[in-house]
Design a protein around this motif. Structure first.
Motif, PDB file in Angstrom:
ATOM      1  N   ASP A   1       0.716  -1.309   0.127  1.00 45.07           N
ATOM      2  CA  ASP A   1       0.128   0.149  -0.004  1.00 45.07           C
ATOM      3  C   ASP A   1       0.821   1.303  -0.045  1.00 45.07           C
ATOM      4  OD1 ASP A   1      -2.271  -1.589   0.085  1.00 45.07           O
ATOM      5  OD2 ASP A   1      -2.783  -1.422   2.015  1.00 45.07           O
TER       6      ASP A   1
ATOM      7  N   GLY B   1      -4.773   1.027   5.391  1.00 46.55           N
ATOM      8  CA  GLY B   1      -4.902   0.012   4.250  1.00 46.55           C
ATOM      9  C   GLY B   1      -4.546  -1.428   4.482  1.00 46.55           C
TER      10      GLY B   1
ATOM     11  N   SER C   1     -10.693   2.779   0.759  1.00 47.25           N
ATOM     12  CA  SER C   1      -9.677   3.465  -0.337  1.00 47.25           C
ATOM     13  C   SER C   1      -9.968   5.175  -0.306  1.00 47.25           C
ATOM     14  CB  SER C   1      -9.863   3.041  -1.581  1.00 47.25           C
ATOM     15  OG  SER C   1     -11.431   3.251  -2.206  1.00 47.25           O
TER      16      SER C   1
ATOM     17  N   TYR D   1      -6.368   3.361  -8.133  1.00 49.07           N
ATOM     18  CA  TYR D   1      -6.902   1.937  -8.806  1.00 49.07           C
ATOM     19  C   TYR D   1      -6.228   1.354 -10.002  1.00 49.07           C
ATOM     20  CZ  TYR D   1     -11.291   2.430  -5.526  1.00 49.07           C
ATOM     21  OH  TYR D   1     -11.802   2.674  -4.349  1.00 49.07           O
TER      22      TYR D   1
END
Length: 316
Positions: free
Chosen positions: A23, A50, A75, A99
């Protein structure tokens, strides 16, 4: 995740560590690709959120966290913590890049898993896909992919998108006439009005032509940048007489050039979600194309992005 007695065994410390690293790298890659100012502390905090979410996903009692809406929510929180708020437009751009990089890196690691081992290396637990007996080599593969994405993405951004990001909508007003264009924020534009010392906007003549008086158009088309010293005489007795300016400038092959300019009543610059207004700004008329691909039609002095502009007489 490992296998013991036919049942999956999950090591929460490994889940936390691996997701924290991945992450963090994804958020770092987003900042690098979009050339965002960032804080290592904020990125670490976002990555930690995350990673903790990933740990919560594998706990049987928290299976409801694997729903689509909760994943999107976390997110959003990660991005909000990792990067300072500037505008909704930038926030959505960061989200899309986040993403995209996540899918590319995750898909590549899964692809390597299929190539190196059989499909049984990938399992689903509590609605979440996981790798069984996750070797360090796959983690290094994911890290390498993220670094490669960051370098390629940053290079592509500099070549193709940097000019668009640093261009802004510009509106110039002359009495009842309004001229709209896209302006590149040019840090190399140091041109100022010699009278007021205020920064100058340079705009293509083709954009201004429909809004200029016929007398001025005739002179500009005939002169083509030369012999403009008597321009004020042509406009004498017209409302444009007090607007005319002659701007000394230097360029390659032309050390003592003169650029005709007109004083606009108002100039509006759209910066993110804010509209900045300046009065009595000089618009330099450039008889050519500023951008061959037509991405912008004006050059904006960077000071005009601010609410207050510094002049030779103080703050305007």
């Amino acid at each position: 995740m490992g296998i013991m007695g036919g049942n999956p065994v999950i090591y929460l410390d490994m889940v936390l560590a691996v997701n924290l690293v991945m992450d963090w790298l994804i958020l770092w890659a987003v900042a690098l690709c979009l050339r965002l100012p960032f804080s290592y502390m904020r990125i670490t905090a976002g990555a930690l959120i995350g990673a903790l979410y990933a740990v919560a996903l594998v706990l049987p009692s928290l299976g409801f966290l694997a729903t689509f809406g909760i994943k999107i929510l976390f997110s959003l929180v990660m991005i909000g913590v990792a990067f300072a708020w500037r505008s909704w437009q930038l926030y959505l751009r960061i989200l899309g890049c986040f993403y995209l990089i996540s899918f590319m890196a995750g898909g590549a690691v899964m692809g390597v898993a299929y190539l190196v081992k059989d499909a049984g290396a990938i399992a689903t637990y509590n609605g979440v896909m996981a790798l069984i007996n996750f070797p360090a080599g796959w983690l290094l593969t994911g890290i390498g992919i993220l670094v490669l994405i960051s370098v390629i993405g940053a290079s592509a951004y500099r070549k193709h998108f940097q000019k668009f990001q640093y261009s802004v909508p510009l509106t110039v007003c002359f009495e009842e006439s309004t001229v709209a264009a896209r302006a590149l924020v040019d840090t190399g534009n140091h041109l100022r009005d010699p009278f007021s010392q205020s920064p100058v906007v340079i705009m293509e003549y083709g954009v201004l032509k429909p809004f200029l008086p016929a007398e001025l158009n005739c002179v500009l088309q005939a002169a083509k940048g030369k012999g403009l010293e008597g321009l004020g005489n042509v406009l004498r007795g017209t409302p444009w007489e007090t607007r005319i300016r002659m701007l000394p400038f230097h360029s390659l092959g032309n050390r003592q050039g003169l650029l005709p300019g007109l004083v606009a009543d108002q100039v509006y610059v759209e910066v993110d979600d804010t509209t900045v207004c300046h009065r009595k700004v000089v618009i330099g008329i450039y008889q050519g194309l500023l951008s061959p691909d037509r991405q912008y039609q004006a050059l904006l002095h960077p000071e005009l992005l601010q609410t207050h502009v510094t002049t030779g007489k103080g703050v305007a």
